[in-house]
Design an enzyme around this catalytic site. Sequence first.
Site, mmCIF file in Angstrom:
data_model
loop_
_atom_site.group_PDB
_atom_site.id
_atom_site.type_symbol
_atom_site.label_atom_id
_atom_site.label_comp_id
_atom_site.label_asym_id
_atom_site.label_seq_id
_atom_site.Cartn_x
_atom_site.Cartn_y
_atom_site.Cartn_z
ATOM 1 N N GLY A 14 0.819 -1.218 0.000
ATOM 2 C CA GLY A 14 0.000 0.000 0.000
ATOM 3 C C GLY A 14 0.845 1.257 0.000
ATOM 4 O O GLY A 14 0.520 2.240 0.655
ATOM 5 N N THR A 16 2.894 4.073 -2.805
ATOM 6 C CA THR A 16 2.400 4.806 -3.975
ATOM 7 C C THR A 16 1.991 3.822 -5.077
ATOM 8 O O THR A 16 0.947 3.988 -5.720
ATOM 9 C CB THR A 16 3.496 5.761 -4.495
ATOM 10 O OG1 THR A 16 3.938 6.564 -3.400
ATOM 11 C CG2 THR A 16 2.975 6.659 -5.592
ATOM 12 N N ALA A 17 2.810 2.774 -5.294
ATOM 13 C CA ALA A 17 2.511 1.816 -6.373
ATOM 14 C C ALA A 17 1.192 1.084 -6.098
ATOM 15 O O ALA A 17 0.347 0.954 -6.994
ATOM 16 C CB ALA A 17 3.659 0.825 -6.510
ATOM 17 N N GLU A 51 8.941 12.178 -4.165
ATOM 18 C CA GLU A 51 8.187 13.429 -4.075
ATOM 19 C C GLU A 51 8.256 14.267 -5.338
ATOM 20 O O GLU A 51 7.537 15.250 -5.455
ATOM 21 C CB GLU A 51 8.725 14.233 -2.892
ATOM 22 C CG GLU A 51 8.591 13.461 -1.591
ATOM 23 C CD GLU A 51 9.011 14.240 -0.365
ATOM 24 O OE1 GLU A 51 8.453 13.964 0.703
ATOM 25 O OE2 GLU A 51 9.887 15.118 -0.476
ATOM 26 N N LYS A 80 6.291 21.924 -10.383
ATOM 27 C CA LYS A 80 7.641 21.603 -10.889
ATOM 28 C C LYS A 80 7.670 21.868 -12.397
ATOM 29 O O LYS A 80 6.901 21.266 -13.148
ATOM 30 C CB LYS A 80 7.957 20.134 -10.586
ATOM 31 C CG LYS A 80 9.269 19.660 -11.177
ATOM 32 C CD LYS A 80 9.522 18.187 -10.864
ATOM 33 C CE LYS A 80 10.698 17.639 -11.651
ATOM 34 N NZ LYS A 80 10.841 16.175 -11.520
ATOM 35 N N THR A 346 11.790 9.279 -12.243
ATOM 36 C CA THR A 346 11.090 8.447 -13.215
ATOM 37 C C THR A 346 10.315 7.270 -12.600
ATOM 38 O O THR A 346 9.637 6.545 -13.326
ATOM 39 C CB THR A 346 12.103 7.888 -14.235
ATOM 40 O OG1 THR A 346 13.242 7.395 -13.531
ATOM 41 C CG2 THR A 346 12.540 8.954 -15.217
ATOM 42 N N ILE A 348 7.704 7.040 -10.377
ATOM 43 C CA ILE A 348 6.234 7.111 -10.399
ATOM 44 C C ILE A 348 5.744 7.014 -11.849
ATOM 45 O O ILE A 348 4.726 6.385 -12.136
ATOM 46 C CB ILE A 348 5.730 8.379 -9.674
ATOM 47 C CG1 ILE A 348 6.060 8.274 -8.181
ATOM 48 C CG2 ILE A 348 4.228 8.581 -9.877
ATOM 49 C CD1 ILE A 348 5.732 9.498 -7.348
#
Length: 495
Positions: A14, A16-17, A51, A80, A346, A348
């Site tokens: 659980g 980000t992926a 981040e 960004k 790279t 995410i």
Amino acid sequence: MQANPIKNIVIVGGGTAGWMTAAALVNKLPKTRYCITLVESDAIGTVGVGESTLPHISQFNASLGINENDFIRATKATIKLGIQFKDWANIGDIYMHPFSETGHVTQGIDFHHYWLKSQTMGDTTTLDEYSVAAMAAKAKRFAPPNKNRESMLAAYNYSYHIDATAYAKYLRDYAEHKGTKRIEGKITTVNLKSDNGYIESVTLANGEKVSADLFVDCSGFSALLIDKSLQVPFIDWSHWLPTDSAVVVQSERDIDLNPYTIATARSAGWQWQIPIQHRMGNGHVYASQYMSDQAALDILMTTLPGKATTEPRVLRFKAGCRKKTCHKNCVAIGLSSGFLEPLESTSIFLIQMGINKLIEYFPDQHFHQAGIDQYNQSMSYFYDQIRNFIILHYHATNRNDSEFWNYCRTMSIPDDLSRLMTLFKECGRVDRTQFGIWSAVCIGQGLIPEQYDSRIDSLDYQQVKGFMTNYRTQVQRAVDTLPPVEMFIQNVMKQ
Ligand SMILES: Cc1cc2nc3c(=O)[nH]c(=O)nc-3n(C[C@H](O)[C@H](O)[C@H](O)COP(=O)(O)OP(=O)(O)OC[C@H]3O[C@@H](n4cnc5c(N)ncnc54)[C@H](O)[C@@H]3O)c2cc1C
């Protein structure tokens, strides 16, 4: 043969992926036919970094119907416009890798050829001056790109700096609300079917067994299913990307909001500064073969842009990826599938590509090998391209001030990268089928073409000069109309 749809999907992890995968699948698959369960362990926790993002994340959020302002508020995001690289080709050098084109193709010739010719005529402008994103970043200004394609202010892209934990939480709320079931607990055993070696179920520490047709391994570096259970080999790229450690810490943000990530090269790696709304994310990535943890920590702590607010912690990793990211009834997404170090943010993006390809080649109970092979080929393509792009930053350098840089500068590199670098160096050409070998990065890294496109010599130089001056002026005028990025964020937060 009859289609035989799968019904139960278990996502292990659980971070980000895991939650990106859960959110995307629950959004795409009809609830009446598919049951999605995510298992995560609070005791193990997540890696807690990640981040800095690429512009593609907006497409991911939009595909879920997520409102941008809502996302910015929930994840304490900032804008960004690119990455500022300091000290990479030589100590003292600075360049921006902006999320926009630099100049534009004119008469079929890439803009950097015009710039190269003008440099030979005594021009001292930088490439940044021809990029809206680079100049807006430096001026700390931002507004979303203009929808009118003719406008100079349409010619850039952007992404976000986010609180990674808040993003996972946000997606968790989304996915649970849409019907994803969450189970908290530590998986202790992965059970394989005796006849074909497919994963049958996972057993938790409390004895509960969770079965599924399809398993998505989002268990991070532990790669619980794809590695520990299915034993898919890992392709080690650490001879090309020797950094294997990072010391990370959060700090107060005592500086203005930069709409870009700062990546400063250090003697055995590099250091990041990522501003989010309420704090800075900081990290020093280094090769432990060339620098001790203590030395890396000292460099990080003496260069923090504000008071540290968390205890520093060291993370270990190895650059590389799984030989196959999909095997039998398991797909690995996120750190379990591979990691290429965070230099160009790279990871995410790779998660997003993994999810897109899973949806595109979504299996049924037959788990057709051709579909699995296609998935693997697509993901290998992304991994190889990004690997080459990151190696470029280390290899294309003049730095000779440490053992680490001497190694990176002189190491042998993948043949396809070598071909692309030679292509750019000899004649300034880029292969548009390849990801990331962009002129701003190549030139920023000191890879200066030996000649410009000879077709430019048939053009009147005064006209070329006029066109360049005009373009630069238009960029500056456009940037001057943008509000400060701080104001943009404040307005979003007030809504
Ligand atoms: C130093 C560093 C900097 C980075 N910076 C960036 C960046 O700027 N941009 C970017 O895009 N990416 C970055 N990344 C990568 C990014 O952090 C990851 O891609 C992202 O966080 C996804 O991680 P994950 O979900 O795969 O793994 P994790 O966050 O580690 O999650 C793994 C999950 O699996 C669960 N789990 C593991 N074992 C078990 C078990 N036995 N039972 C139950 N649950 C289990 C854990 O509880 C957790 O929920 C960085 C990575 C590192 C190491």
